[in-house]
Design an enzyme around this catalytic site. Structure first.
Site, mmCIF file in Angstrom:
data_model
loop_
_atom_site.group_PDB
_atom_site.id
_atom_site.type_symbol
_atom_site.label_atom_id
_atom_site.label_comp_id
_atom_site.label_asym_id
_atom_site.label_seq_id
_atom_site.Cartn_x
_atom_site.Cartn_y
_atom_site.Cartn_z
ATOM 1 N N GLU A 194 15.958 6.500 39.884
ATOM 2 C CA GLU A 194 16.040 5.270 40.689
ATOM 3 C C GLU A 194 17.406 4.606 40.526
ATOM 4 O OE1 GLU A 194 12.273 3.922 38.966
ATOM 5 O OE2 GLU A 194 11.521 3.713 41.008
ATOM 6 N N GLY A 196 12.886 6.053 36.334
ATOM 7 C CA GLY A 196 13.853 4.959 36.459
ATOM 8 C C GLY A 196 15.293 5.444 36.432
#
Ligand code: CAA
Length: 260
Positions: free
Chosen positions: A114, A111
């Site tokens: 991301e 994440g």
């Protein structure tokens, strides 16, 4: 010591947004995601802010991923909702009028990578390590990583990174086109702020429309993208910024933009 999960400092049109949970390498739990979404929304509406620099607190990590301890107990429905929550943050960044620069100061994993990929571009420290370890946890990237990485560097290199779960060094991430530039750790933030200052110094409308054209154009076929660009290009001729920018050039003086 400031224990807020997010730190925001605003100076000269630049907002420095720092994810501040260094003890867990700035891992993204539900609370941080909600605060991040709210903070980005507010920064986009703040006329005093023209550009955002996003980084992680401490000297080890940008963000080491979504919070594995929180995810460990989730059922399928909760997993889907958590993914959608993270994706909302990524989409908020893409939909912002203002550019967001990621200053990746250490680990950018799962994440965390991301989040960096949802920024408009990435500068990284020489000691940054980037990767998608999700498959080693029995899952896949869930905050838009499969889509954003493949769009940025193509499916072959994205597949290698995502299927292997391996981390790569900043220099390789730069060669692959994930990262724009790599700096010594002590220089990273200053370099990100220097570029942010250059962006803040130009007309806000031009920058906002250019971001709009790039981000939305990536989701269109080329000719639709061209048509979309022409519409935005045309609309700018109805603005004070265009009159001022071109007038200043003709009159050989420095333009003063109002962002309208
Ligand atoms: N979630 C929760 N806690 C995390 C975390 C994460 N993603 N990453 C690190 N931490 C915590 C550790 O549990 C540890 O806490 P404790 O001291 O309470 O044990 C603390 O941060 C420091 O971490 P380490 O002791 O592990 O530090 P290290 O230097 O030995 O290793 C590391 C660093 C290689 C980054 C290692 O922490 C690591 O592998 N972290 C997990 C990386 C990861 O798998 N990220 C992907 C998560 S899944 C995801 O993000 C899904 C998605 O797409 C939405």
């Amino acid at each position: 010591m400031d224990t807020s999960l997010l730190l925001i400092e605003k100076n000269d049109g630049i907002a420095l947004l720092t994810i501040n949970s260094p003890k867990t390498l700035n891992a993204l739990n539900s609370t941080v995601l909600s605060e991040l979404e709210g903070a980005l929304y507010e920064l986009d509406r703040d006329d005093a802010v023209k550009v955002v620099v996003l980084t992680g607190a401490g000297d080890k990590a940008f963000v080491a991923g979504a919070d594995i301890k929180e995810m460990a107990a989730m059922n399928a429905f909760e997993g889907q909702q958590f993914g959608l929550k993270g994706q909302r943050v990524m989409l908020t960044m893409e939909k912002m009028r203002k550019p967001v620069i990621a200053a990746v100061n250490g680990y950018a994993l799962g994440g965390g990578l991301e989040l960096a990929l949802a920024c408009d571009f990435i500068y990284a420290s020489e000691k940054a390590r980037l990767g998608f370890p999700e498959v080693t946890l029995g899952i896949i990237p869930g905050f838009g990583g499969t889509q954003n990485l493949a769009r940025r560097i193509g499916s072959a290199r994205a597949s290698e990174l995502i299927f292997s779960g391996r981390m790569i060094e900043a220099s390789k991430a730069c060669t692959w086109g994930i990262v724009n530039e790599v700096f010594a750790p002590e220089e990273l933030l200053a370099k990100a702020m220097e570029t942010a200052a250059a962006i803040a110094a130009v007309g806000t409308l031009g920058v906002a429309y250019a971001k709009n054209a790039i981000v939305n154009g990536l989701n269109m076929g080329k000719e639709d993208g061209f048509r979309y660009e022409a519409s935005l290009f045309g609309v700018l001729f109805a603005t004070e910024d265009q009159k001022e920018g071109m007038g200043a050039f003709v009159e050989k003086r420095q333009a003063v933009f109002k962002g309208k």
